[in-house]
Design an enzyme around this catalytic site. Sequence first.
Site, PDB file in Angstrom:
ATOM      1  N   LYS A 130       0.872  -1.191   0.000  1.00 58.51           N
ATOM      2  CA  LYS A 130       0.000   0.000   0.000  1.00 58.51           C
ATOM      3  C   LYS A 130       0.897   1.226   0.000  1.00 58.51           C
ATOM      4  CE  LYS A 130      -4.400   1.168   0.208  1.00 58.51           C
ATOM      5  NZ  LYS A 130      -5.594   0.463  -0.291  1.00 58.51           N
ATOM      6  N   ASP A 170      -6.887   4.385  -4.705  1.00 60.77           N
ATOM      7  CA  ASP A 170      -7.557   4.246  -3.404  1.00 60.77           C
ATOM      8  C   ASP A 170      -8.185   5.614  -3.131  1.00 60.77           C
ATOM      9  OD1 ASP A 170      -7.882   2.389  -0.964  1.00 60.77           O
ATOM     10  OD2 ASP A 170      -7.097   4.176  -0.001  1.00 60.77           O
TER      11      ASP A 170
HETATM   12  P1  NDP Z   1     -12.894   7.807  -2.842  1.00 58.44           P
HETATM   13  O1  NDP Z   1     -11.826   8.795  -2.680  1.00 58.44           O
HETATM   14  O2  NDP Z   1     -13.500   7.601  -4.183  1.00 58.44           O
HETATM   15  O3  NDP Z   1     -14.090   8.121  -1.821  1.00 58.44           O
HETATM   16  C1  NDP Z   1     -13.884   8.148  -0.461  1.00 58.44           C
HETATM   17  C2  NDP Z   1     -15.174   8.564   0.217  1.00 58.44           C
HETATM   18  O4  NDP Z   1     -15.019   8.398   1.632  1.00 58.44           O
HETATM   19  C3  NDP Z   1     -15.509  10.030  -0.017  1.00 58.44           C
HETATM   20  O5  NDP Z   1     -16.898  10.190   0.015  1.00 58.44           O
HETATM   21  C4  NDP Z   1     -14.829  10.695   1.191  1.00 58.44           C
HETATM   22  O6  NDP Z   1     -15.396  11.920   1.563  1.00 58.44           O
HETATM   23  C5  NDP Z   1     -15.089   9.680   2.274  1.00 58.44           C
HETATM   24  N1  NDP Z   1     -14.046   9.803   3.295  1.00 58.44           N
HETATM   25  C6  NDP Z   1     -12.709   9.711   3.132  1.00 58.44           C
HETATM   26  N2  NDP Z   1     -12.066   9.918   4.285  1.00 58.44           N
HETATM   27  C7  NDP Z   1     -13.033  10.167   5.196  1.00 58.44           C
HETATM   28  C8  NDP Z   1     -13.018  10.454   6.574  1.00 58.44           C
HETATM   29  N3  NDP Z   1     -11.872  10.536   7.256  1.00 58.44           N
HETATM   30  N4  NDP Z   1     -14.223  10.614   7.215  1.00 58.44           N
HETATM   31  C9  NDP Z   1     -15.402  10.527   6.528  1.00 58.44           C
HETATM   32  N5  NDP Z   1     -15.465  10.261   5.211  1.00 58.44           N
HETATM   33  C10 NDP Z   1     -14.303  10.082   4.558  1.00 58.44           C
HETATM   34  O7  NDP Z   1     -12.315   6.421  -2.266  1.00 58.44           O
HETATM   35  P2  NDP Z   1     -12.791   4.935  -2.538  1.00 58.44           P
HETATM   36  O8  NDP Z   1     -14.259   4.899  -2.698  1.00 58.44           O
HETATM   37  O9  NDP Z   1     -11.927   4.378  -3.586  1.00 58.44           O
HETATM   38  O10 NDP Z   1     -12.357   4.230  -1.155  1.00 58.44           O
HETATM   39  C11 NDP Z   1     -13.237   4.152  -0.026  1.00 58.44           C
HETATM   40  C12 NDP Z   1     -12.774   3.012   0.893  1.00 58.44           C
HETATM   41  O11 NDP Z   1     -12.752   1.768   0.170  1.00 58.44           O
HETATM   42  C13 NDP Z   1     -11.379   3.171   1.488  1.00 58.44           C
HETATM   43  O12 NDP Z   1     -11.350   2.577   2.770  1.00 58.44           O
HETATM   44  C14 NDP Z   1     -10.524   2.334   0.542  1.00 58.44           C
HETATM   45  O13 NDP Z   1      -9.330   1.894   1.143  1.00 58.44           O
HETATM   46  C15 NDP Z   1     -11.470   1.176   0.286  1.00 58.44           C
HETATM   47  N6  NDP Z   1     -11.182   0.399  -0.915  1.00 58.44           N
HETATM   48  C16 NDP Z   1     -11.165   0.991  -2.152  1.00 58.44           C
HETATM   49  C17 NDP Z   1     -10.926   0.210  -3.263  1.00 58.44           C
HETATM   50  C18 NDP Z   1     -11.048   0.774  -4.639  1.00 58.44           C
HETATM   51  O14 NDP Z   1     -11.037  -0.044  -5.578  1.00 58.44           O
HETATM   52  N7  NDP Z   1     -11.176   2.059  -4.837  1.00 58.44           N
HETATM   53  C19 NDP Z   1     -10.543  -1.219  -3.151  1.00 58.44           C
HETATM   54  C20 NDP Z   1     -10.682  -1.749  -1.818  1.00 58.44           C
HETATM   55  C21 NDP Z   1     -10.945  -0.939  -0.752  1.00 58.44           C
HETATM   56  P3  NDP Z   1     -14.566  13.268   1.307  1.00 58.44           P
HETATM   57  O15 NDP Z   1     -14.683  13.523  -0.149  1.00 58.44           O
HETATM   58  O16 NDP Z   1     -15.246  14.286   2.173  1.00 58.44           O
HETATM   59  O17 NDP Z   1     -13.144  12.988   1.769  1.00 58.44           O
END
Ligand code: NDP
Length: 452
Positions: A130, A170
């Site tokens: 990561k 991510d």
């Molecule tokens: P994105 O950046 O597309 O979206 C993240 C979302 O989560 C946004 O709505 C963001 O809001 C919110 N968020 C992020 N940090 C926080 C926080 N500290 N508190 C509240 N809300 C938060 O990311 P992904 O959708 O790609 O990833 C989301 C999760 O899924 C993560 O845990 C990631 O590790 C996991 N994941 C992703 C994969 C992928 O293929 N993309 C694969 C496997 C796991 P804001 O815009 O306000 O920050």
Amino acid sequence: MALSDHVDLNGFIEGVKRRNPGQPEFVQAVTEVAEDIFDFIQDKEQYHKYQILRRIAEPDRVISFRVVWEDDNNNIRVQRGYRVQNNNAIGPYKGGIRFHPTVTESVLKFLAFEQTFKNALTGLPMGGGKGGANFNPKGKSDHEVMRFCQSFMTELYRHVGQNIDVPAGDIGVGGREIGYMFGQYKRITNSFEGVLTGKGLEYGGSLIRTEATGYGAVYFLENMLTRVGNSVEGKRAIISGSGNVATHAAEKIVQLGGKVLTLSDSEGFIHDPEGIDQERIDWVKAHKTKRRGRIAEYADEFKSATFHAGERPWGVECDIAIPCATQNELNGREAETLVANGCIAVSEGANMPTDLEGAHVFKKAQILFAPGKAANAGGVAVSGLEMSQNSARISWKEAELQQLLKDIMSGIHERCAEHGGRAGSDHIDYVRGANIAGFKKVADAMLAYGVV
Ligand code: NDP
């Protein structure tokens, strides 16, 4: 060696805490896994003798580097970049890159550790890694993001490669950022290779990679429900996040006949009792990616919805919860509320969104609880398929990939069910199942290599 000579679980956790001061997320992730693994390896001398768990909980290497870039006002900005290469026993390191102000070494070590088990669960040959930086893409211009990505890759390129380490996206890293980083890698190395996944379709990307994590989390959920004679159809789902994983999980819930009531971001959540249908999901996708907007604006656009500033959605009554934002976004108290409100299943789209206390609440209540390392493995699985397509220089058709994703998620479900059952009970502890199945595959490969 008598088993009594081995360190016990508490001694092991104390050692992890001592060796990793100031790294609570990493200690939390190792503790959660160790609780199950210690039980499993109790009578398995080889795993003790060769210190397998201790070795998996010590990353192969942690690379940290300076990233300097110039913003649009000609200020010189300095950020810290990382790549954590946790374990490559079963394949090249593989795992996403996160750009977010909350990125620390502890967060990336926890994610790389989890990724090692997740990747093993997919059945594909991928090790765990990561990376990321404490860079906040929010509010930055395209050119600022481009300059940051180029500077980040100018150091990272030394440590990655199609047979060495293959990062992906991510939080904060989507198609735009992958494009800038891939372009810089190609420019520096003069080599067109599958060094990153999540690429655009024009330059080696795979169909359905974008959808895979969210869709996969819902396929896993459907597998759990089917096993107990139930289904997603007609269920009310609450989802956190509004990024890649959240919007695609919502889309699949709608496709399977469920109703999505909430989405969120770091500023709060929206509750739409009418249901967030496909048209509204498309609006959110465009709003977040093209316009880089906030979820609060959903309530201005759709009058049936309310915005709850600074709150999380777990108090809304539901049948299903899918946390898809970030780590530790669902605590013990919130888990108790979900259970009291009749929630029957939780599928983690994000990585470790439920804290240790919350996970214990779900375990005790014996609801269907899918940990992220199993439920969100669909994304990395399709990344693995992107690597295969790049190596063979071919592109598979969408229908073929959709079927492969479904089959992979069913395979992960089976592996978890195999190791997560207890004699005399029909309940599956998916956390235990995922930990043991992932551990066993990596551990057996490590045993084959001897002491290295
Ligand atoms: P994105 O950046 O597309 O979206 C993240 C979302 O989560 C946004 O709505 C963001 O809001 C919110 N968020 C992020 N940090 C926080 C926080 N500290 N508190 C509240 N809300 C938060 O990311 P992904 O959708 O790609 O990833 C989301 C999760 O899924 C993560 O845990 C990631 O590790 C996991 N994941 C992703 C994969 C992928 O293929 N993309 C694969 C496997 C796991 P804001 O815009 O306000 O920050």
